[in-house]
Each structure stands twice: as C-alpha cells, then as structure tokens.
Design a protein around this motif. Sequence first.
Motif, PDB file in Angstrom:
ATOM      1  N   GLU A  59     -14.340  24.345  -4.191  1.00 17.76           N
ATOM      2  CA  GLU A  59     -14.999  23.037  -4.318  1.00 17.76           C
ATOM      3  C   GLU A  59     -15.481  22.802  -5.746  1.00 17.76           C
ATOM      4  N   PHE A  60     -16.008  23.847  -6.352  1.00 15.06           N
ATOM      5  CA  PHE A  60     -16.461  23.730  -7.743  1.00 15.06           C
ATOM      6  C   PHE A  60     -15.278  23.374  -8.649  1.00 15.06           C
ATOM      7  N   PHE A  61     -14.163  24.044  -8.421  1.00 11.30           N
ATOM      8  CA  PHE A  61     -12.969  23.731  -9.217  1.00 11.30           C
ATOM      9  C   PHE A  61     -12.574  22.263  -9.004  1.00 11.30           C
ATOM     10  N   ARG A  62     -12.509  21.866  -7.725  1.00  8.32           N
ATOM     11  CA  ARG A  62     -12.060  20.510  -7.400  1.00  8.32           C
ATOM     12  C   ARG A  62     -13.004  19.449  -7.983  1.00  8.32           C
ATOM     13  N   ASP A  63     -14.313  19.667  -7.797  1.00  7.71           N
ATOM     14  CA  ASP A  63     -15.271  18.612  -8.148  1.00  7.71           C
ATOM     15  C   ASP A  63     -15.724  18.654  -9.602  1.00  7.71           C
ATOM     16  N   ALA A  64     -15.748  19.830 -10.185  1.00  4.60           N
ATOM     17  CA  ALA A  64     -16.357  19.929 -11.511  1.00  4.60           C
ATOM     18  C   ALA A  64     -15.352  20.214 -12.626  1.00  4.60           C
ATOM     19  N   LEU A  65     -14.239  20.869 -12.299  1.00  5.14           N
ATOM     20  CA  LEU A  65     -13.311  21.248 -13.371  1.00  5.14           C
ATOM     21  C   LEU A  65     -12.048  20.379 -13.403  1.00  5.14           C
ATOM     22  N   ALA A  66     -11.493  20.101 -12.209  1.00  5.76           N
ATOM     23  CA  ALA A  66     -10.152  19.501 -12.166  1.00  5.76           C
ATOM     24  C   ALA A  66     -10.106  18.142 -12.858  1.00  5.76           C
ATOM     25  N   GLN A  67     -11.189  17.385 -12.793  1.00  5.80           N
ATOM     26  CA  GLN A  67     -11.132  16.062 -13.432  1.00  5.80           C
ATOM     27  C   GLN A  67     -11.143  16.156 -14.959  1.00  5.80           C
ATOM     28  N   HIS A  68     -11.405  17.326 -15.484  1.00  4.14           N
ATOM     29  CA  HIS A  68     -11.333  17.508 -16.937  1.00  4.14           C
ATOM     30  C   HIS A  68      -9.920  17.867 -17.378  1.00  4.14           C
ATOM     31  N   VAL A  69      -8.975  17.628 -16.508  1.00  2.00           N
ATOM     32  CA  VAL A  69      -7.571  17.885 -16.831  1.00  2.00           C
ATOM     33  C   VAL A  69      -6.799  16.586 -16.569  1.00  2.00           C
ATOM     34  N   VAL A  70      -6.088  16.081 -17.563  1.00  3.58           N
ATOM     35  CA  VAL A  70      -5.229  14.931 -17.314  1.00  3.58           C
ATOM     36  C   VAL A  70      -4.024  15.443 -16.531  1.00  3.58           C
ATOM     37  N   SER A  71      -3.750  14.845 -15.389  1.00  2.04           N
ATOM     38  CA  SER A  71      -2.637  15.336 -14.562  1.00  2.04           C
ATOM     39  C   SER A  71      -1.321  14.940 -15.222  1.00  2.04           C
ATOM     40  N   ILE A  72      -0.598  15.946 -15.649  1.00  2.02           N
ATOM     41  CA  ILE A  72       0.638  15.699 -16.405  1.00  2.02           C
ATOM     42  C   ILE A  72       1.706  15.090 -15.496  1.00  2.02           C
ATOM     43  N   ASP A  73       1.534  15.237 -14.169  1.00  2.00           N
ATOM     44  CA  ASP A  73       2.532  14.719 -13.225  1.00  2.00           C
ATOM     45  C   ASP A  73       2.170  13.334 -12.696  1.00  2.00           C
ATOM     46  N   SER A  74       1.171  12.689 -13.291  1.00  2.00           N
ATOM     47  CA  SER A  74       0.858  11.318 -12.880  1.00  2.00           C
ATOM     48  C   SER A  74       1.921  10.361 -13.439  1.00  2.00           C
ATOM     49  N   PRO A  75       2.343   9.363 -12.651  1.00  2.00           N
ATOM     50  CA  PRO A  75       3.290   8.371 -13.188  1.00  2.00           C
ATOM     51  C   PRO A  75       2.711   7.595 -14.378  1.00  2.00           C
ATOM     52  N   GLY A  76       1.395   7.709 -14.583  1.00  2.00           N
ATOM     53  CA  GLY A  76       0.768   7.055 -15.743  1.00  2.00           C
ATOM     54  C   GLY A  76       0.675   7.952 -16.957  1.00  2.00           C
ATOM     55  N   PHE A  77       1.219   9.151 -16.863  1.00  2.16           N
ATOM     56  CA  PHE A  77       1.204  10.078 -18.008  1.00  2.16           C
ATOM     57  C   PHE A  77       2.444   9.791 -18.849  1.00  2.16           C
ATOM     58  N   LEU A  78       2.237   9.115 -19.986  1.00  4.71           N
ATOM     59  CA  LEU A  78       3.365   8.733 -20.844  1.00  4.71           C
ATOM     60  C   LEU A  78       3.216   9.316 -22.248  1.00  4.71           C
ATOM     61  N   ALA A  79       2.374  10.343 -22.363  1.00  3.99           N
ATOM     62  CA  ALA A  79       2.133  10.964 -23.666  1.00  3.99           C
ATOM     63  C   ALA A  79       3.007  12.208 -23.820  1.00  3.99           C
ATOM     64  N   PHE A  80       3.085  12.702 -25.051  1.00  2.60           N
ATOM     65  CA  PHE A  80       3.818  13.952 -25.324  1.00  2.60           C
ATOM     66  C   PHE A  80       5.138  13.940 -24.532  1.00  2.60           C
ATOM     67  N   ILE A  81       5.397  15.034 -23.766  1.00  8.31           N
ATOM     68  CA  ILE A  81       6.486  14.975 -22.788  1.00  8.31           C
ATOM     69  C   ILE A  81       5.830  15.249 -21.433  1.00  8.31           C
ATOM     70  N   PRO A  82       5.917  14.304 -20.497  1.00  8.80           N
ATOM     71  CA  PRO A  82       5.286  14.518 -19.200  1.00  8.80           C
ATOM     72  C   PRO A  82       6.017  15.602 -18.396  1.00  8.80           C
ATOM     73  N   ASN A  83       5.475  15.904 -17.242  1.00 11.68           N
ATOM     74  CA  ASN A  83       6.078  16.879 -16.331  1.00 11.68           C
ATOM     75  C   ASN A  83       5.945  16.278 -14.938  1.00 11.68           C
TER      76      ASN A  83
END
Length: 454
Positions: A59-83
């Motif tokens: 839960e700590f990972f989900r609520d406190a850490l994960a949002q500090h990561v831009v999800s590279i697999d989001s269809p809105g990720f158009l930076a660098f090279i997405p994944n």
Amino acid sequence: MRHPMFTYDEAFTNAIFEYCRDRLEHDAPLDFGMHSPVPLPSLEGMITDAGRNASQTLEFFRDALAQHVVSIDSPGFLAFIPNAPTKNSLLFDMVVACSGLNGTSWLESAGVVVAENQALEFLAERAGMPRGSGGVFVSGGSIGNLSALTVGRDVGRTLRPDVAPHELRFAISADAHSSIGKALHVLGIHPLLVEPDDHRFTRANLERALAADPRPETVIGVVATSGTTNAGIVDDLEGLGSFARERDLWFHVDGAYGGAALFSSQRDLLSGIRHADSFIVDPHKWLFGPLDCCALVYRNPTIARTHLAQQAGYLDILHGGDDEHYDWNPSDFAIQLSRRARGLPFWFSLVTYGVHAYESATQIAIDLATRAADRIAATPGLELVRPAGLSIVLFRRVGWSEEQYREWSEKLLRQQVAFVTPTRWEGEMVARLAFLHPDTTDELVGEILDSMFA
Ligand SMILES: *Cc1c(COP(=O)(O)O)cnc(C)c1O
C-alpha cells in the motif's frame, strides 16, 4: 517448518495479483515522476531487523511511491522513447518472474533458449540476415551495442595486425546514439566522427571522410543507425553496408528504436540491414515488450562466441557436448553471464498475437506521426522542423524561449494530459513527439498542440 521468506501467503499473493490485475485492466495513469504535487516520502527506517507487514508495504508503494513515476506505458507518454508492452508480454513476464528461469546456458534452460532463439531468428529473417544468424537478448541497446562492438573490435584486430590496437577506429556519425560513443570509450577505441548530410549518414559521407583522413587503414568498422532516437532518421544502410562489405569492415546497425520499422510500411528503408555483421533492436521500445530487452543478432554467431564466451573451470560443462545445439549458450554472445530469460515475454507475445498484429501496431505509430506532422504544418504559429521520421515529429512553437518549452512540458504533466519533453535540434530547443503506443489518439495530439496557445 518453512523459512519465513519461503512461506506462501495467500492473502498477500492475492493483493499482489490484484495490483497487477488493476494495472493490466486500465490504461496506465500518467502519474508524475519528479513533478508530483506531493513530496517524495522519506524512506528512513523502512529497513528493519524484524521486517514490515507486506500488505502495508505494498500500500505504501502504491499510495506514496508509484505516483512519483511517470508510467512509460501510458498512451500519453510521448517523450524520449516510450514503452508499450502488450498485455500478453506483461502477463508472461510474470511467468518468467515466478519460474526460476536462468537463461544462461543450454544445459540449464534448453526449453527457454529454443524459444528465445526462435524470436531472434524471426527478427534476423525480417532484417534479411542470412540463415544461421543469431545471438542473445540482452538488457538494452547500450549493452547490445557494447557487446557487438567488442566483437567488431576483436575481429578488426585480427584483420589489421599491423595497426596498434589503440589506433583502431570505428566510423560513426555525429548523430549516432550516445551509447555508441560510450561503448567505444569502454573499448578504448576512438571514433572517426563523420559529419552526416542533414543528419543522415551516407556512403558518400564515409568515403569523403576516409579520403580526407591521414590513416584510413585504422578504421575497422562502421556503425549505422536505423532510426535515430532524436528524429527517427534512417542512415544510408544500403550504401554503408555495401561499402563495409567491399572493404572488410565490421558493419553494425543500431536499430534499438527504429529497427522495429521492419514491421511497417517503411521497411524498405531498412533493407540494407541485410549487410550487417551485427544488428540490434529493442523489443522494449517499438516491439511492444516489457523493459528491459534488446535483441542482439550476429551474422556469424560463432565469431561472437569466440570472442565473448567466458571460460572457467565450473563452466566447462556448458561447452562441447554431443547435442548439436548444446553449445548454444546465450551467455556466450554478450558481456553478461547470468541472465533473465528476457526474450521470452516478447516470444510469447509474438506467438500469441501473430505477426500481423505487430505490423498493424507499428504502422499506427507511423500514421499518428504523419497526421501530427500534417496538423502542425497546417497550424499558424507552429512549424515542422523536418518531416516526421518514422514515428517521431520535431516542431517549434514560433518565438518560444527555452523556458516556455520547459513550462509547457511541466504543465502538461501536472495536468496529467501527456508527458512530452522538448529536445535540442541544431542548437535550438524544439518540441518533440515520439509515438509508439497504438492507443494514443489524434484527439490527444490536438489537445497537446492546442495547449501551446493556451
Ligand atoms: C534507446 C537507444 C539506445 C540505447 O538503448 P537502451 O535500451 O536504452 O540501452 C541505443 N541506440 C538507439 C538508436 C536508441 O534509440
């Protein structure tokens, strides 16, 4: 009584599967990376002698850490090279994680190695490389390039015994990926840095550079790029490759990003890869596999093994058996020894979805880029820097300062619209869109472009 670290916990296992199910079911939330509205939590005191409750830590990972990561697999990720890993590649990655697969040797993992090799052979065939080409899946393009260039250097040393080892060079374009320069740095090899024509490295550029060079005999290889990361430009693979063949130079093609265009309408641009002594393409980029995975293929794997296989008393048993494939140890073809069977999720995805699905997904990114470029060209106040290169578009908002590009990028992320980062082109900061996820929409592109006038 089992050791506590090896005791099955049904409830916590369900919690993990629930978390993964949720990620698989929905489009990845973009999230924030370093631009999160809330500060990064302190991790002080997390690691304790007695350990913490697993569900609470998840839960700590989900609520406190994960949002500090831009999800590279989001269809809105158009930076660098997405994944953008396919569902089946992600699911099968979980199988790999839970299966104790060590993809190091034929002895331990024949059942994995045959499958990974099938995927490598498939890629080699697409690239027009001869039967018998093969190699290994490594962690990424950087390690793939380093491994391939190590073999190229060693082969060059044997072909040019009259040249001092520290004088040997590879011809590379000024637009080659940074990992190429780094690989040469590690190898103690200097580049012959060739100025390309409008960022595209051609045979004529190379011939001119060699003609002007006082010691052309020290050049033992050529590195070409099939799809530069910044702009999607494909070098003159046919010209460079045929030149390298004529002169007995090692020909390496870095297709980490753009090698996947072999699956698109632009595959003809890549036909010169058939000349390559070594070729890489990252399934974790535009072949829709999970991080981290690079396919490294040699025209003559035996030569690679000669230079890269590790020898040790405890490894002797891996070599020289009766089985005709016995010697196919993935560890022999790159600079790592132990390895995750990281090609397996790509293989499983390719087998289950089929080639046409790959072709259509790859093509969608090119079509998105083409339409985005058309729209930019038709919008007053925006200017295309150059035509779309594969799935990458460079453009400028006329009159913007660097600060304005940075603020725009940050604002789009803060508003959770998209992750778009500017790049530098011929000294100027410009906007860049790198398409990859097939579920990115034209509407999103419109929103991103409109936001430049808000
Ligand atoms: C991304 C990239 C690399 C590096 O690959 P990694 O997987 O990030 O190590 C090398 N060359 C090109 C052209 C790339 O786009």
